[in-house]
Scaffold this motif. Structure first.
Motif, PDB file in Angstrom:
ATOM      1  N   THR A 106      -2.845   4.611  -2.983  1.00  0.00           N
ATOM      2  CA  THR A 106      -3.189   3.380  -3.688  1.00  0.00           C
ATOM      3  C   THR A 106      -3.854   2.403  -2.727  1.00  0.00           C
ATOM      4  O   THR A 106      -3.525   2.353  -1.537  1.00  0.00           O
ATOM      5  CB  THR A 106      -1.943   2.731  -4.302  1.00  0.00           C
ATOM      6  OG1 THR A 106      -1.113   2.211  -3.260  1.00  0.00           O
ATOM      7  CG2 THR A 106      -1.127   3.745  -5.095  1.00  0.00           C
ATOM      8  N   ARG A 107      -4.804   1.653  -3.243  1.00  0.00           N
ATOM      9  CA  ARG A 107      -5.462   0.588  -2.470  1.00  0.00           C
ATOM     10  C   ARG A 107      -5.483  -0.680  -3.312  1.00  0.00           C
ATOM     11  O   ARG A 107      -5.561  -0.633  -4.538  1.00  0.00           O
ATOM     12  CB  ARG A 107      -6.906   0.962  -2.127  1.00  0.00           C
ATOM     13  CG  ARG A 107      -7.085   2.256  -1.365  1.00  0.00           C
ATOM     14  CD  ARG A 107      -6.695   2.120   0.088  1.00  0.00           C
ATOM     15  NE  ARG A 107      -7.108   3.280   0.862  1.00  0.00           N
ATOM     16  CZ  ARG A 107      -6.614   3.605   2.051  1.00  0.00           C
ATOM     17  NH1 ARG A 107      -5.691   2.850   2.617  1.00  0.00           N
ATOM     18  NH2 ARG A 107      -7.030   4.684   2.691  1.00  0.00           N
ATOM     19  N   HIS A 108      -5.436  -1.807  -2.619  1.00  0.00           N
ATOM     20  CA  HIS A 108      -5.503  -3.101  -3.293  1.00  0.00           C
ATOM     21  C   HIS A 108      -6.877  -3.735  -3.115  1.00  0.00           C
ATOM     22  O   HIS A 108      -7.513  -3.595  -2.068  1.00  0.00           O
ATOM     23  CB  HIS A 108      -4.424  -4.046  -2.767  1.00  0.00           C
ATOM     24  CG  HIS A 108      -3.056  -3.695  -3.244  1.00  0.00           C
ATOM     25  ND1 HIS A 108      -2.183  -2.918  -2.497  1.00  0.00           N
ATOM     26  CD2 HIS A 108      -2.399  -3.974  -4.398  1.00  0.00           C
ATOM     27  CE1 HIS A 108      -1.058  -2.762  -3.164  1.00  0.00           C
ATOM     28  NE2 HIS A 108      -1.160  -3.398  -4.317  1.00  0.00           N
ATOM     29  N   GLY A 150       0.843  -1.180   0.000  1.00  0.00           N
ATOM     30  CA  GLY A 150       0.000   0.000   0.000  1.00  0.00           C
ATOM     31  C   GLY A 150       0.881   1.233   0.000  1.00  0.00           C
ATOM     32  O   GLY A 150       2.008   1.205   0.506  1.00  0.00           O
ATOM     33  N   TYR A 195     -12.299   7.371  -4.568  1.00  0.00           N
ATOM     34  CA  TYR A 195     -11.911   6.524  -5.688  1.00  0.00           C
ATOM     35  C   TYR A 195     -12.990   6.622  -6.765  1.00  0.00           C
ATOM     36  O   TYR A 195     -14.075   7.150  -6.532  1.00  0.00           O
ATOM     37  CB  TYR A 195     -11.710   5.081  -5.220  1.00  0.00           C
ATOM     38  CG  TYR A 195     -10.524   4.982  -4.289  1.00  0.00           C
ATOM     39  CD1 TYR A 195      -9.264   4.643  -4.768  1.00  0.00           C
ATOM     40  CD2 TYR A 195     -10.657   5.290  -2.927  1.00  0.00           C
ATOM     41  CE1 TYR A 195      -8.159   4.603  -3.916  1.00  0.00           C
ATOM     42  CE2 TYR A 195      -9.559   5.254  -2.080  1.00  0.00           C
ATOM     43  CZ  TYR A 195      -8.328   4.914  -2.575  1.00  0.00           C
ATOM     44  OH  TYR A 195      -7.249   4.894  -1.741  1.00  0.00           O
ATOM     45  N   GLU A 251      -4.376  -3.133  -7.981  1.00  0.00           N
ATOM     46  CA  GLU A 251      -4.233  -1.840  -7.319  1.00  0.00           C
ATOM     47  C   GLU A 251      -4.986  -0.770  -8.096  1.00  0.00           C
ATOM     48  O   GLU A 251      -5.055  -0.803  -9.326  1.00  0.00           O
ATOM     49  CB  GLU A 251      -2.750  -1.483  -7.257  1.00  0.00           C
ATOM     50  CG  GLU A 251      -2.426  -0.094  -6.716  1.00  0.00           C
ATOM     51  CD  GLU A 251      -0.947   0.207  -6.769  1.00  0.00           C
ATOM     52  OE1 GLU A 251      -0.201  -0.357  -5.952  1.00  0.00           O
ATOM     53  OE2 GLU A 251      -0.533   0.996  -7.654  1.00  0.00           O
ATOM     54  N   TRP A 308     -13.289   4.030  -0.204  1.00  0.00           N
ATOM     55  CA  TRP A 308     -12.517   2.842  -0.547  1.00  0.00           C
ATOM     56  C   TRP A 308     -13.016   2.324  -1.887  1.00  0.00           C
ATOM     57  O   TRP A 308     -14.207   2.430  -2.185  1.00  0.00           O
ATOM     58  CB  TRP A 308     -12.682   1.745   0.513  1.00  0.00           C
ATOM     59  CG  TRP A 308     -12.050   2.082   1.827  1.00  0.00           C
ATOM     60  CD1 TRP A 308     -12.543   2.892   2.806  1.00  0.00           C
ATOM     61  CD2 TRP A 308     -10.788   1.639   2.305  1.00  0.00           C
ATOM     62  NE1 TRP A 308     -11.686   2.982   3.868  1.00  0.00           N
ATOM     63  CE2 TRP A 308     -10.591   2.216   3.592  1.00  0.00           C
ATOM     64  CE3 TRP A 308      -9.801   0.802   1.785  1.00  0.00           C
ATOM     65  CZ2 TRP A 308      -9.448   1.979   4.346  1.00  0.00           C
ATOM     66  CZ3 TRP A 308      -8.656   0.566   2.546  1.00  0.00           C
ATOM     67  CH2 TRP A 308      -8.491   1.147   3.798  1.00  0.00           C
TER      68      TRP A 308
END
Length: 296
Positions: A149-151, A130, A172, A160, A178
């Motif tokens: 960045t988020r997975h 992350g 996002y 990602e 999220w």
């Protein structure tokens, strides 16, 4: 001279630093807690636009590494010419370019745009950490616009995506705070995801309007222009830009060291207005992808 952070911080200090960095109090509390700060590189920007193509290995004052992260200059591996290649830290830390001090400008603009191309190795989606991909700091307002960045998913299906964030309050493309798994930008090898290709990212923040905008362009044209935007409704507008803290990332620990767990940066540009992708980036005839890129 490349700046690196001494390895071997005890776990308690690492946890304290993580909390301080997230809350923006790190610099205020260093002396009181006796914590050694990460040693950052630094360049004073004296005019805009500022450009770095990485075609020459002459940017060592901008390399910021800590906790096992590495850098390699790749003379022929960029989208066009050279590129800066990084591996993530093995413990939470920095890997990328910074800091870009704006104090040398005759006048600090109300808007800052940061544009660069980024390329991810084929296991970044599986093992990559992350990350705060870009952080911009300002005086007179402690809020920091970021790309975070988020997975989504796990294992081979892990990918990602990026959000435009006011501090750690993000938006996002899908899922608001999220990602909900329907985002169009996916970096990875699952269906519809992207790996081993250059992506153009531009981050824009305006102190007067209080707007943050994230632009994403892909070479196939499926993503083009404004991707997501949000107001600075957590920290508010105001203040004055002081420096671009990091480009590449303040990262969580990598899940695994792997030859393909890396990223590269090319065609960096900083300005006070919308920049857009480099000329020819979305043409059907494109520079070849990098060959024989080795981890050092």
């Amino acid at each position: 001279m490349v700046h690196q952070v001494e390895e071997g911080h005890v776990r308690s200090r690492a946890l304290i630093w993580r909390w301080l960095h997230a809350t923006g109090l790190a610099l205020l509390a260093v002396a009181a807690l006796g914590i050694a700060t990460p040693a950052s590189a630094e360049r004073v920007i004296r005019s805009l636009p500022f450009t770095e193509t990485f075609d020459s290995n002459n940017y060592s004052d901008l390399i910021w590494l800590s906790q096992g992260a590495t850098h390699t200059w790749v003379p022929n591996g960029g989208w066009r010419g050279g590129a800066a290649k990084f591996t993530p830290p093995t413990v939470e830390g920095m890997s990328g370019l910074g800091r870009f001090m704006l104090s040398g400008l005759p006048e600090i603009p109300e808007q800052i745009n940061v544009r660069f191309l980024i390329y991810h190795g084929s296991t970044w989606n599986t093992y990559g950490p992350g990350n705060k991909l870009v952080i911009i700091n300002r005086d007179g307002n402690r809020g920091r616009p970021m790309i975070i960045t988020r997975h989504v998913g796990s294992g081979e299906n892990r990918w990602e995506t990026w959000g435009a964030c006011d501090g750690t309050v993000c938006r996002y493309e899908a899922g608001d705070f999220w990602p909900d798994g329907t985002d169009r930008l996916r970096i990875g090898n699952s269906s519809g995801a992207r790996e081993r290709e250059w992506i153009c990212v531009e981050f824009e923040a305006n102190t007067r309007t209080g707007m943050i905008r994230l632009y994403v362009d892909t070479q196939d044209g499926r993503l083009s222009g404004l991707y997501v935007e949000r107001p600075m409704d957590d920290s508010g507008p105001g203040g004055r830009w002081s420096f671009i803290d990091i480009i590449g990332g303040y990262m969580a620990p990598t899940l695994r060291v792997d030859p393909e767990n890396y990223f590269m940066i090319d065609e960096l540009r900083i300005d006070s207005r919308r920049i857009g992708p480099p000329e020819g980036f979305t043409n059907t005839v494109r520079p070849a992808p990098p060959q024989s890129v080795e981890v050092r």
